[in-house]
Design an enzyme around this catalytic site. Structure first.
Site, PDB file in Angstrom:
ATOM      1  N   ALA A  26       0.858  -1.352   0.053  1.00  0.00           N
ATOM      2  CA  ALA A  26       0.216  -0.110   0.102  1.00  0.00           C
ATOM      3  C   ALA A  26       1.483   1.740  -0.528  1.00  0.00           C
ATOM      4  CB  ALA A  26      -0.725  -0.260   1.357  1.00  0.00           C
ATOM      5  N   TYR A  56       6.834  -4.311   3.508  1.00  0.00           N
ATOM      6  CA  TYR A  56       5.839  -3.131   3.529  1.00  0.00           C
ATOM      7  C   TYR A  56       4.993  -2.430   4.383  1.00  0.00           C
ATOM      8  CZ  TYR A  56       4.577  -6.269  -0.935  1.00  0.00           C
ATOM      9  OH  TYR A  56       4.416  -6.844  -2.590  1.00  0.00           O
ATOM     10  N   TYR A 217       3.276  -9.357 -10.881  1.00  0.00           N
ATOM     11  CA  TYR A 217       2.757  -8.163  -9.556  1.00  0.00           C
ATOM     12  C   TYR A 217       2.117  -7.334 -10.660  1.00  0.00           C
ATOM     13  CZ  TYR A 217       6.866  -6.517  -9.270  1.00  0.00           C
ATOM     14  OH  TYR A 217       8.544  -6.287  -9.891  1.00  0.00           O
TER      15      TYR A 217
END
Length: 324
Positions: A26, A56, A217
């Site tokens: 994120a 992350y 991804y």
């Protein structure tokens, strides 16, 4: 994992990986609590493949959701395929197991299903994710990736991870691991940027020839995080061809981009912090693209890379200077 369901691929070590996974990276503007909320929604919808990483900085929040879903009976631990990744500050062999054990402690898990080398680029060890010198340049290091890989093999032998693999490796780097003297375990997968603008067809064929699964991804383009992505990069989901195919099937362009990967036997990761979109993502199994659709999407390839890892372009193991 239950191998009887058709939505899995068998890995070269005998384990099974769901072909659709939830990415959890994120941008800085997304509250960490969102990772818990999103992961719970995803598990309720049917996601069983969760992809996280040390870098992350939200693994605790992701695993809180998993633990809550185990506690309420929605899923059992063995029903979740959990991936984490070894960050570049831990590439020295003596640090590899410490890094995984650190993640396991945060996660309150005894093992992960898959442990990946996140990038083939080592940086200076320490608590900073990207340590920089006085001039603001990231401090790169050279570590023999074959030694790092051997440390991952030991983590597998110790039962801390069921499978091991790599991410962002090109053909040359994969061959270096495969040709390593004393080589014990083959990488089960190579997780790379892959979408209709960068379809990785040559790398996909090479990986298939070695029984290594390609995992995609940024399959929908990217979140356009300015820390990693050029603000002027093309918006994949606005592509006219994708939109025309989506309209024909009464689907969204995102669903078409994901279904494209599934039909190429590529494991595909997607991420969203929107409940409606998470449900939409999981509907990729409800329709099929025609051979003409697939050919048209193949034709969109322009070898365009959103994630360039420019900070490491001078590193001897920089993976994107080769064709594939």
């Amino acid at each position: 994992m239950d191998p009887k369901r058709s939505c899995f691929v068998k890995l070269n070590d005998g384990h099974f990986m769901p072909v659709l996974g939830l990415g959890t990276v994120a941008s800085e503007v997304v509250p960490k609590s969102k990772a818990t909320e999103t992961t719970k929604v995803a598990i309720d919808v049917g996601f069983r493949h969760i992809v996280a990483a040390y870098v992350y900085e939200n693994e605790e929040e992701v695993c809180k959701a998993i633990q809550e879903k185990i506690a309420d009976g929605t899923v059992k631990r063995e029903g979740i395929f959990y991936t984490t990744k070894l960050w570049s500050t831990f590439f020295q062999p003596k640090l590899v197991r410490q890094a995984l054990e650190r993640s396991l402690k945060k996660l309150q898990l005894y093992y992960v299903d898959l442990f990946l080398i996140h990038l083939p680029i080592a940086v200076k060890p320490g608590e900073e994710l990207l340590p920089k010198d006085a001039s603001g340049k990231v401090i790169l290091e050279t570590v023999d990736l074959r030694d790092t890989w051997e440390a991952l093999e030991k983590c597998k032998d110790a039962g801390l991870t069921k499978s091991i693999g790599v991410s962002n490796f090109n053909r040359k780097l994969l061959e270096m691991i495969l040709n390593k003297p004393g080589f014990k375990y083959k990488p089960v997968c190579n997780q790379v940027e892959c979408h209709p603008y960068l379809n990785q067809s040559k790398l996909l064929e090479f990986c298939k020839s070695k029984d290594i699964v390609l995992v995609a991804y940024s399959a929908l383009g990217t979140q356009r995080d300015p820390n990693w992505v050029d603000k002027d990069s093309p918006v994949l989901l606005e592509d006219p061809t994708l939109n025309a195919i989506a309209k024909k099937h009464n689907r969204s362009p995102g669903q078409v981009a994901l279904r494209y990967q599934v039909q190429r036997a590529v494991v595909v990761l997607a991420k969203s912090f929107n409940e409606k979109r998470i449900k939409e993502i999981f509907q990729v199994f409800d329709f099929e693209l025609t051979s003409e659709d697939m050919k048209a999407i193949d034709g969109l390839n322009k070898n365009y890379r959103y994630i360039k890892l420019a900070f490491s372009a001078d590193h001897p193991c920089y993976p994107f200077s080769e064709e594939y």
